[in-house]
Design a protein around this motif. Structure first.
Motif, PDB file in Angstrom:
ATOM      1  N   ALA A   1      26.915 102.291  55.317  1.00  0.00           N
ATOM      2  CA  ALA A   1      26.185 101.805  54.150  1.00  0.00           C
ATOM      3  C   ALA A   1      27.148 101.732  52.984  1.00  0.00           C
ATOM      4  O   ALA A   1      28.019 102.592  52.848  1.00  0.00           O
ATOM      5  N   ALA A   2      26.984 100.706  52.162  1.00  0.00           N
ATOM      6  CA  ALA A   2      27.840 100.564  50.980  1.00  0.00           C
ATOM      7  C   ALA A   2      27.470 101.594  49.930  1.00  0.00           C
ATOM      8  O   ALA A   2      28.329 102.115  49.217  1.00  0.00           O
ATOM      9  N   GLY A   3      26.181 101.863  49.818  1.00  0.00           N
ATOM     10  CA  GLY A   3      25.690 102.820  48.846  1.00  0.00           C
ATOM     11  C   GLY A   3      24.275 103.197  49.203  1.00  0.00           C
ATOM     12  O   GLY A   3      23.647 102.588  50.067  1.00  0.00           O
ATOM     13  N   ALA A   4      23.795 104.213  48.522  1.00  0.00           N
ATOM     14  CA  ALA A   4      22.438 104.690  48.786  1.00  0.00           C
ATOM     15  C   ALA A   4      21.857 105.275  47.509  1.00  0.00           C
ATOM     16  O   ALA A   4      22.588 105.801  46.671  1.00  0.00           O
TER      17      ALA A   4
ATOM     18  N   LEU B   1      19.340 102.335  51.409  1.00  0.00           N
ATOM     19  CA  LEU B   1      20.747 102.097  51.706  1.00  0.00           C
ATOM     20  C   LEU B   1      20.987 100.594  51.836  1.00  0.00           C
ATOM     21  O   LEU B   1      20.089  99.860  52.262  1.00  0.00           O
ATOM     22  N   THR B   2      22.189 100.129  51.503  1.00  0.00           N
ATOM     23  CA  THR B   2      22.534  98.717  51.692  1.00  0.00           C
ATOM     24  C   THR B   2      23.648  98.598  52.712  1.00  0.00           C
ATOM     25  O   THR B   2      24.583  99.397  52.747  1.00  0.00           O
ATOM     26  N   THR B   3      23.526  97.567  53.551  1.00  0.00           N
ATOM     27  CA  THR B   3      24.530  97.318  54.576  1.00  0.00           C
ATOM     28  C   THR B   3      24.460  95.852  54.996  1.00  0.00           C
ATOM     29  O   THR B   3      23.668  95.080  54.466  1.00  0.00           O
TER      30      THR B   3
ATOM     31  N   TRP C   1      30.685  93.356  47.572  1.00  0.00           N
ATOM     32  CA  TRP C   1      30.900  94.806  47.572  1.00  0.00           C
ATOM     33  C   TRP C   1      30.274  95.438  48.818  1.00  0.00           C
ATOM     34  O   TRP C   1      30.890  96.300  49.457  1.00  0.00           O
ATOM     35  N   ILE C   2      29.066  95.014  49.177  1.00  0.00           N
ATOM     36  CA  ILE C   2      28.428  95.548  50.388  1.00  0.00           C
ATOM     37  C   ILE C   2      29.293  95.244  51.604  1.00  0.00           C
ATOM     38  O   ILE C   2      29.612  96.136  52.399  1.00  0.00           O
ATOM     39  N   ARG C   3      29.695  93.962  51.748  1.00  0.00           N
ATOM     40  CA  ARG C   3      30.524  93.568  52.907  1.00  0.00           C
ATOM     41  C   ARG C   3      31.817  94.367  52.957  1.00  0.00           C
ATOM     42  O   ARG C   3      32.202  94.892  54.003  1.00  0.00           O
ATOM     43  N   ASP C   4      32.512  94.443  51.820  1.00  0.00           N
ATOM     44  CA  ASP C   4      33.801  95.148  51.781  1.00  0.00           C
ATOM     45  C   ASP C   4      33.629  96.635  52.082  1.00  0.00           C
ATOM     46  O   ASP C   4      34.458  97.236  52.760  1.00  0.00           O
ATOM     47  N   SER C   5      32.576  97.231  51.558  1.00  0.00           N
ATOM     48  CA  SER C   5      32.383  98.682  51.710  1.00  0.00           C
ATOM     49  C   SER C   5      32.064  99.096  53.131  1.00  0.00           C
ATOM     50  O   SER C   5      32.414 100.211  53.540  1.00  0.00           O
ATOM     51  N   VAL C   6      31.398  98.243  53.895  1.00  0.00           N
ATOM     52  CA  VAL C   6      31.032  98.614  55.268  1.00  0.00           C
ATOM     53  C   VAL C   6      31.961  98.025  56.322  1.00  0.00           C
ATOM     54  O   VAL C   6      31.755  98.240  57.510  1.00  0.00           O
TER      55      VAL C   6
END
Length: 109
Positions: free
Chosen positions: A30-33, A59-61, A99-104
């Motif tokens: 997950a990028a963040g929660a 959570l985002t993913t 940001w979501i794509r890069d983080s996961v």
């Protein structure tokens, strides 16, 4: 089909929610929660009507990483049969979605 999802679950305590969110983010599933609560839930469980306080975890993913995130949440969750739901993110700012794509994305090395 969208490339991003917001995933929700709930836990019995704030500490459980923060631990579950943290383990998913640290694993780059997950990028963040966000932890929200306490919230009052109204539900059916084992054939009985009930109410109780829970802590919501959002959570985002990406859709690509969702199966791994779901497996992680189910394995690490304090409940035997938690609700885990993914909702498509149909729109969002380009920078947030990036940001979501890069983080996961799996990290090299």
């Amino acid at each position: 089909m969208t490339d991003h999802v917001q995933v929700s679950t709930a836990t019995p305590t704030k500490d459980d929610a923060v631990a579950l969110a943290g383990s998913a983010v640290k694993a780059r599933l997950a990028a963040g929660a966000q932890v929200i609560g306490p919230v009052t839930s109204v539900f059916w469980h084992l054939g009985e009507y009930g109410t109780g306080q829970e802590y919501k975890v959002l959570l985002t993913t990406t859709t690509e990483r969702y199966p791994e995130l779901e497996a992680h949440l189910l394995a690490e969750h304090p409940w035997d049969n938690p609700e885990v739901i993914a909702t498509p993110i149909t729109a969002g700012s380009a920078r947030a979605l990036e940001w979501i794509r890069d983080s996961v994305s799996p990290q090299e090395g």
